[in-house]
Write a protein that holds these residues in place. Structure first.
Motif, PDB file in Angstrom:
ATOM      1  N   GLU A   1       0.845  -1.183   0.000  1.00 13.15           N
ATOM      2  CA  GLU A   1       0.000   0.000   0.000  1.00 13.15           C
ATOM      3  C   GLU A   1       0.887   1.243   0.000  1.00 13.15           C
ATOM      4  O   GLU A   1       1.936   1.273   0.642  1.00 13.15           O
ATOM      5  N   PRO A   2       0.480   2.291  -0.719  1.00 12.84           N
ATOM      6  CA  PRO A   2       1.317   3.499  -0.806  1.00 12.84           C
ATOM      7  C   PRO A   2       1.700   4.095   0.550  1.00 12.84           C
ATOM      8  O   PRO A   2       2.822   4.546   0.718  1.00 12.84           O
ATOM      9  N   TYR A   3       0.776   4.070   1.509  1.00 10.06           N
ATOM     10  CA  TYR A   3       1.104   4.656   2.818  1.00 10.06           C
ATOM     11  C   TYR A   3       2.148   3.830   3.557  1.00 10.06           C
ATOM     12  O   TYR A   3       2.953   4.379   4.313  1.00 10.06           O
TER      13      TYR A   3
ATOM     14  N   LEU B   1       4.622   2.271   2.038  1.00  9.80           N
ATOM     15  CA  LEU B   1       5.873   2.661   1.385  1.00  9.80           C
ATOM     16  C   LEU B   1       6.336   4.041   1.853  1.00  9.80           C
ATOM     17  O   LEU B   1       7.516   4.251   2.119  1.00  9.80           O
ATOM     18  N   LYS B   2       5.383   4.970   1.962  1.00 13.06           N
ATOM     19  CA  LYS B   2       5.728   6.327   2.404  1.00 13.06           C
ATOM     20  C   LYS B   2       6.234   6.321   3.842  1.00 13.06           C
ATOM     21  O   LYS B   2       7.206   7.013   4.172  1.00 13.06           O
ATOM     22  N   THR B   3       5.578   5.521   4.686  1.00 12.30           N
ATOM     23  CA  THR B   3       5.998   5.437   6.090  1.00 12.30           C
ATOM     24  C   THR B   3       7.386   4.837   6.193  1.00 12.30           C
ATOM     25  O   THR B   3       8.242   5.336   6.937  1.00 12.30           O
TER      26      THR B   3
ATOM     27  N   ALA C   1       9.709   4.894   3.949  1.00 12.34           N
ATOM     28  CA  ALA C   1      10.669   5.871   3.432  1.00 12.34           C
ATOM     29  C   ALA C   1      10.988   6.924   4.487  1.00 12.34           C
ATOM     30  O   ALA C   1      12.150   7.326   4.637  1.00 12.34           O
ATOM     31  N   CYS C   2       9.976   7.374   5.211  1.00 13.49           N
ATOM     32  CA  CYS C   2      10.184   8.377   6.267  1.00 13.49           C
ATOM     33  C   CYS C   2      11.024   7.818   7.412  1.00 13.49           C
ATOM     34  O   CYS C   2      11.809   8.546   8.023  1.00 13.49           O
TER      35      CYS C   2
ATOM     36  N   LYS D   1      13.508   5.870   7.372  1.00 12.61           N
ATOM     37  CA  LYS D   1      14.943   5.724   7.104  1.00 12.61           C
ATOM     38  C   LYS D   1      15.762   6.756   7.874  1.00 12.61           C
ATOM     39  O   LYS D   1      16.871   6.481   8.302  1.00 12.61           O
TER      40      LYS D   1
END
Length: 115
Positions: free
Chosen positions: A77-79, A81-83, A85-86, A88
């Motif tokens: 799910e995109p969220y 992936l975004k989470t 990424a954050c 890192k």
């Protein structure tokens, strides 16, 4: 040919169960006899394309979906992936805090679902 009938039957059953239709309900929607549909799902019946089209239409799916026998790859799910990424740029302690918060939210949701 029997192998293909079995694969299609298995796939139709899988799609039916994903949509939470009973055998009787799908047979009704496809204007087929329940026993007839059951034999199709078990790969015991050499069905026509017209019959297959009725089932595909009743399932509101496509022939492509019916003939896709390989399991689908799970696309994150995109969220998520975004989470990820954050996270890192976070420290280990901060990452742990995010994980614990997400776990608490998931547990609360499960409790509400169980009620």
């Amino acid at each position: 040919m029997k192998d293909l009938q079995q694969k299609i039957g298995d796939r139709l059953r899988q799609l039916r169960l994903e949509q939470e239709y009973s055998l009787e309900e799908l047979a009704y929607r496809a204007e087929l006899n329940t026993a007839h549909l059951s034999k199709i799902e078990r790969g015991e019946l050499n069905f026509t394309l017209a019959t297959l089209e009725k089932v595909v239409t009743a399932l509101d799916t496509s022939f492509t979906e019916v003939f896709t026998f390989e399991p689908k790859e799970e696309v994150p799910e995109p969220y998520l992936l975004k989470t990820a990424a954050c996270m890192k740029d976070l420290t280990l302690k901060e990452r742990e805090h995010v994980y614990r918060t997400a776990r608490i939210l998931a547990q609360k949701k499960q409790i509400k679902k169980d009620l």
